[in-house]
Structure formats: C-alpha cells, structure tokens
Design an enzyme around this catalytic site. Structure first.
Site, PDB file in Angstrom:
ATOM      1  N   HIS A 123      -1.549   0.362  -9.809  1.00 54.17           N
ATOM      2  CA  HIS A 123      -2.251  -0.513  -8.854  1.00 54.17           C
ATOM      3  C   HIS A 123      -2.943  -1.671  -9.595  1.00 54.17           C
ATOM      4  O   HIS A 123      -4.164  -1.826  -9.532  1.00 54.17           O
ATOM      5  CB  HIS A 123      -3.269   0.273  -8.017  1.00 54.17           C
ATOM      6  CG  HIS A 123      -3.664  -0.453  -6.761  1.00 54.17           C
ATOM      7  ND1 HIS A 123      -3.920   0.169  -5.567  1.00 54.17           N
ATOM      8  CD2 HIS A 123      -3.859  -1.779  -6.503  1.00 54.17           C
ATOM      9  CE1 HIS A 123      -4.250  -0.712  -4.647  1.00 54.17           C
ATOM     10  NE2 HIS A 123      -4.218  -1.927  -5.197  1.00 54.17           N
ATOM     11  N   ARG A 142       0.843  -1.193   0.000  1.00 49.67           N
ATOM     12  CA  ARG A 142       0.000   0.000   0.000  1.00 49.67           C
ATOM     13  C   ARG A 142       0.880   1.245   0.000  1.00 49.67           C
ATOM     14  O   ARG A 142       1.936   1.270   0.631  1.00 49.67           O
ATOM     15  CB  ARG A 142      -0.886   0.027   1.251  1.00 49.67           C
ATOM     16  CG  ARG A 142      -2.114  -0.858   1.148  1.00 49.67           C
ATOM     17  CD  ARG A 142      -3.123  -0.335   0.116  1.00 49.67           C
ATOM     18  NE  ARG A 142      -4.326  -1.138   0.074  1.00 49.67           N
ATOM     19  CZ  ARG A 142      -4.546  -2.156  -0.770  1.00 49.67           C
ATOM     20  NH1 ARG A 142      -3.634  -2.495  -1.654  1.00 49.67           N
ATOM     21  NH2 ARG A 142      -5.684  -2.820  -0.741  1.00 49.67           N
TER      22      ARG A 142
HETATM   23  P1  NDP Z   1      -2.549 -11.524   4.395  1.00 40.41           P
HETATM   24  O1  NDP Z   1      -3.320 -10.946   5.516  1.00 40.41           O
HETATM   25  O2  NDP Z   1      -2.860 -12.921   3.933  1.00 40.41           O
HETATM   26  O3  NDP Z   1      -0.985 -11.511   4.770  1.00 40.41           O
HETATM   27  C1  NDP Z   1      -0.370 -10.413   5.369  1.00 40.41           C
HETATM   28  C2  NDP Z   1       1.055 -10.791   5.720  1.00 40.41           C
HETATM   29  O4  NDP Z   1       1.718  -9.641   6.253  1.00 40.41           O
HETATM   30  C3  NDP Z   1       1.129 -11.877   6.800  1.00 40.41           C
HETATM   31  O5  NDP Z   1       2.204 -12.746   6.541  1.00 40.41           O
HETATM   32  C4  NDP Z   1       1.398 -11.062   8.059  1.00 40.41           C
HETATM   33  O6  NDP Z   1       2.092 -11.770   9.089  1.00 40.41           O
HETATM   34  C5  NDP Z   1       2.295  -9.982   7.516  1.00 40.41           C
HETATM   35  N1  NDP Z   1       2.307  -8.817   8.397  1.00 40.41           N
HETATM   36  C6  NDP Z   1       1.271  -8.036   8.779  1.00 40.41           C
HETATM   37  N2  NDP Z   1       1.692  -7.076   9.629  1.00 40.41           N
HETATM   38  C7  NDP Z   1       3.030  -7.272   9.785  1.00 40.41           C
HETATM   39  C8  NDP Z   1       4.021  -6.615  10.551  1.00 40.41           C
HETATM   40  N3  NDP Z   1       3.749  -5.560  11.340  1.00 40.41           N
HETATM   41  N4  NDP Z   1       5.283  -7.096  10.501  1.00 40.41           N
HETATM   42  C9  NDP Z   1       5.587  -8.169   9.727  1.00 40.41           C
HETATM   43  N5  NDP Z   1       4.689  -8.842   8.981  1.00 40.41           N
HETATM   44  C10 NDP Z   1       3.415  -8.384   9.006  1.00 40.41           C
HETATM   45  O7  NDP Z   1      -2.656 -10.510   3.174  1.00 40.41           O
HETATM   46  P2  NDP Z   1      -2.487 -10.800   1.617  1.00 40.41           P
HETATM   47  O8  NDP Z   1      -1.244 -11.572   1.400  1.00 40.41           O
HETATM   48  O9  NDP Z   1      -3.742 -11.307   1.033  1.00 40.41           O
HETATM   49  O10 NDP Z   1      -2.313  -9.294   1.070  1.00 40.41           O
HETATM   50  C11 NDP Z   1      -1.299  -8.471   1.581  1.00 40.41           C
HETATM   51  C12 NDP Z   1      -1.467  -7.051   1.093  1.00 40.41           C
HETATM   52  O11 NDP Z   1      -1.106  -6.962  -0.269  1.00 40.41           O
HETATM   53  C13 NDP Z   1      -2.884  -6.492   1.125  1.00 40.41           C
HETATM   54  O12 NDP Z   1      -3.259  -6.084   2.426  1.00 40.41           O
HETATM   55  C14 NDP Z   1      -2.775  -5.326   0.174  1.00 40.41           C
HETATM   56  O13 NDP Z   1      -2.300  -4.199   0.865  1.00 40.41           O
HETATM   57  C15 NDP Z   1      -1.712  -5.793  -0.811  1.00 40.41           C
HETATM   58  N6  NDP Z   1      -2.333  -6.140  -2.095  1.00 40.41           N
HETATM   59  C16 NDP Z   1      -2.035  -5.357  -3.179  1.00 40.41           C
HETATM   60  C17 NDP Z   1      -2.560  -5.641  -4.413  1.00 40.41           C
HETATM   61  C18 NDP Z   1      -2.172  -4.845  -5.597  1.00 40.41           C
HETATM   62  O14 NDP Z   1      -2.815  -4.981  -6.651  1.00 40.41           O
HETATM   63  N7  NDP Z   1      -1.131  -4.033  -5.512  1.00 40.41           N
HETATM   64  C19 NDP Z   1      -3.489  -6.766  -4.611  1.00 40.41           C
HETATM   65  C20 NDP Z   1      -3.699  -7.549  -3.406  1.00 40.41           C
HETATM   66  C21 NDP Z   1      -3.139  -7.235  -2.204  1.00 40.41           C
HETATM   67  P3  NDP Z   1       1.438 -13.086   9.783  1.00 40.41           P
HETATM   68  O15 NDP Z   1       1.565 -14.178   8.730  1.00 40.41           O
HETATM   69  O16 NDP Z   1       2.292 -13.322  10.942  1.00 40.41           O
HETATM   70  O17 NDP Z   1       0.009 -12.742  10.090  1.00 40.41           O
HETATM   71  C1  OXD Z   2      -5.811  -4.803  -3.382  1.00 35.46           C
HETATM   72  C2  OXD Z   2      -6.464  -5.522  -4.456  1.00 35.46           C
HETATM   73  O1  OXD Z   2      -6.024  -5.145  -2.215  1.00 35.46           O
HETATM   74  O2  OXD Z   2      -6.464  -5.001  -5.579  1.00 35.46           O
HETATM   75  O3  OXD Z   2      -5.035  -3.884  -3.669  1.00 35.46           O
HETATM   76  O4  OXD Z   2      -6.914  -6.649  -4.246  1.00 35.46           O
END
Ligand code: NDP
Ligand code: OXD
Length: 312
Positions: free
Chosen positions: A275, A227
C-alpha cells in the site's frame, strides 16, 4: 485552534508537529489518544482510520481531514458527524507519486520484471525476449479522478496508449473514454493492462472478480491500486494460473497487512507492494491541510470533498 491527529501512529506525532510548526504555527497539534485532551477543545481532525464513534465525541469539530486520498476508512463510521466537511488528501505530490507508481507497475508488467527478480534470486541468467514494447500495449484505467487522470497523462507521455472508464463520461485529449455499466465491456476488451484506481464503494466492492477478468484480452496485466475490498484474490490467482492474466501488481489488500499465508506472497506472477502507491511526505500533507484550514476559515469552498451521496 486545535488539530487532533491520528495518522502514522503516536510515533509520527513529533514529525507532524514539526511540519505544521513550519506551515501553520497557529495550529496546536495533539495526539488522538492524549488523556489530557479536552474533546470540547478540538476544531479539526487529521485521521486515517478513526475508531467508529470517536469523531462524534468531538462536539466542536468543524472539519475532518483524511490523511490519504481514499477516505473509506473514515466514511465507514456509522456515527460519522454529518454536516461537517470530510476532505480527501490530494496534494499535487500525491497524484505525481501515483502516476509514477502506475507507470512503474505498467512497465514492470510489460518488461516482466517479476520473472527477472525471481531469476536473480536464483542466480540464474534467464535470457528471454520480452514480447512487446510497452507502447504496443493499451492501458485501461478504471477511475478517472485525481489519481487516474494524472496516471493517464504520465502514461501518455511515455507513448503508451490509454483508455479510461468512469461513472460519468469524461472528454480527455488522446484518451478514449467509456462510462458506466454500459461502457464497461467495451472498455475491458481494450485493456492489455488494467489499472484500478476506483474508490471503495458499494458499487465497486468485489468488481475485480472472475467475470471482469474473463472480459479482458487473454494475457492481460493487472495493476490494483484502488482498495483491497474491490478484488477477489482467489479469482485473480486462478486467472494468473490459467494464463488469462499474465501478471499482476497488487498494492492493496483486504485485510492489510496481507496475511502471511496469502498465496499472493510467493506467486511467480504477482508483485506484492505494501500500500505504497502514493504516499506524499508529511510536510506536503501538512501544507495541504493548513491551506484548506485557511480557506475554510475564510469561508471558501474546500477541494476534494467526500460526497456521502456518491459514496466517494
Ligand atoms: P476521485 O474521487 O478523484 O476519483 C474516483 C474516480 O472513480 C472518478 O473518476 C469516478 O467517476 C470513478 N468511479 C467511482 N465510482 C465508480 C463506479 N461505480 N463506476 C465507474 N467509475 C467510478 O478519487 P482519486 O482519484 O483521488 O482516488 C481514487 C482511489 O484511489 C481512492 O479512493 C483510493 O481508494 C485509491 N488510492 C490508493 C492509493 C494507494 O496508495 N494505493 C493512494 C491514493 C488513492 P466520476 O469521475 O464519474 O465521479
Ligand atoms: C490512500 C492513500 O487513499 O494512501 O490509499 O492516499
């Protein structure tokens, strides 16, 4: 059952309706701002960035579906109805597309695709010898959730070494895993290319800033698909200009769309993408939401629930 939709603008409603007609004909789809819609008739909502307070005005609402994997734009609503499930949209196509994007971005950096694109735009035969095979560079993934895990698997399949960092420690075949604040320096020191796939939370806001960038090996690459609020763009530009970073692929910004006067647009070492890291088709997302609703109606546990305690 009524599903109210605010995703993709009103122009996207006919496509949403066609997709849901195919996978869940029992659902009646209505546009978010439909003046004829009775708020008390709405069972479910499918939204990306609802205006704060609007969801709280749907008294019969039973579940909220994000139209993306990150639901920070919904969770930021101070009046978000509590006790109602908020489901992140993570169908298989979403993680597949993200893995593809991350592999493309990592290969773009290691092949210096930006340099080639600039030379082509000038009509210049800019012969150079890319210094590394991608398999000689270690990619570090911050965030080993649905997106990070799939990306790690796909990079490994390309023969690229991968290390990972998350809040709680993971055990992954062939991927050295680090966790928490204590594990961050050791993780960063290993990252020839850093990929950010963290959710937007209080802890991750501004994490990609000068101190973190200085902890990477000199000449590292950066792929930011988490993000925009997680990065300090002037620090990234300074790291690129000093050679601490060799290149960056940035897919997310704060604000979006990226303003016309941003230095990122014309920077010779930044690739800007709008994005699009992972955007599954509407049909795939409709299928996922319909499946969740079926499970919910049967009283089963829903997948990919937002946890307000963790903030993601
Ligand atoms: P998940 O909730 O499945 O995974 C999040 C991961 O981040 C987990 O491994 C979590 O750790 C880790 N995490 C969270 N907070 C911290 C922290 N403070 N320190 C270290 N690790 C941390 O999310 P997704 O994988 O589904 O998606 C991740 C992000 O990707 C979304 O929230 C979004 O912002 C972004 N995204 C962007 C897209 C784009 O088109 N650019 C599309 C989809 C997603 P733990 O495993 O220990 O819980
Ligand atoms: C996001 C998405 O979370 O596109 O950015 O799924």
């Amino acid at each position: 059952m009524i599903l109210v939709v605010k995703s993709g603008g009103e122009a996207a409603l006919p496509e949403w309706q066609a997709c849901f007609a195919e996978v869940a004909p029992q659902l009646s789809l209505r546009w978010w701002d439909d003046p004829a819609l009775d708020p008390a008739s709405v069972d479910y909502a499918l939204v990306w960035d609802p205006e704060p307070g609007r969801l709280a005005r749907l008294p019969r609402l039973r579940a909220i579906f994000g139209s993306g994997a990150g639901v920070d734009g919904i969770a930021a609503d101070p009046h978000l109805p509590r006790g109602i499930p908020l489901v992140r949209c993570v169908p298989p196509e979403a993680t597949q597309r993200m893995g593809e994007f991350v592999a493309w971005a990592v290969l773009s950096l290691t092949k210096d695709a930006r340099r080639m694109a600039i030379a082509q735009a000038r009509g210049a035969w800019d012969y150079f010898e890319p210094p590394f095979a991608a398999a000689a560079r270690t990619v570090g993934i911050m965030g080993l959730g649905a997106m990070g895990l799939r990306s790690a698997t796909m990079l490994r399949a390309l023969g690229i070494p991968v290390v990972g960092w998350s809040r709680t420690r993971k055990a992954l075949d062939g991927v050295e895993c680090f966790a928490g604040a204590a594990g961050l320096p050791g993780f960063l020191a290993r990252c020839d290319v850093l990929v950010c796939l963290l959710p937007a939370t209080d802890e991750t806001r501004g994490i990609i800033a000068a101190p973190l960038l200085a902890s990477l090996p000199r000449g590292a690459g950066l792929v930011q698909v988490g993000r925009g609020v997680q990065q300090v763009l002037p620090d990234i530009v300074a790291a690129l200009d000093s050679g601490q970073l060799s290149g960056a692929v940035l897919d997310v910004f704060d604000p979006e769309p990226l303003p016309a006067d941003s230095p990122a647009w014309a920077h010779p070492r930044i690739t800007v993408t709008p994005h699009v890291g992972s955007l599954p088709s509407r049909l795939e997302r409709a299928r996922y939401v319909a499946d969740c609703i079926t499970r919910f109606e049967r009283g089963e546990t829903l997948p990919n629930l937002y946890d307000p305690e963790r903030g993601y």
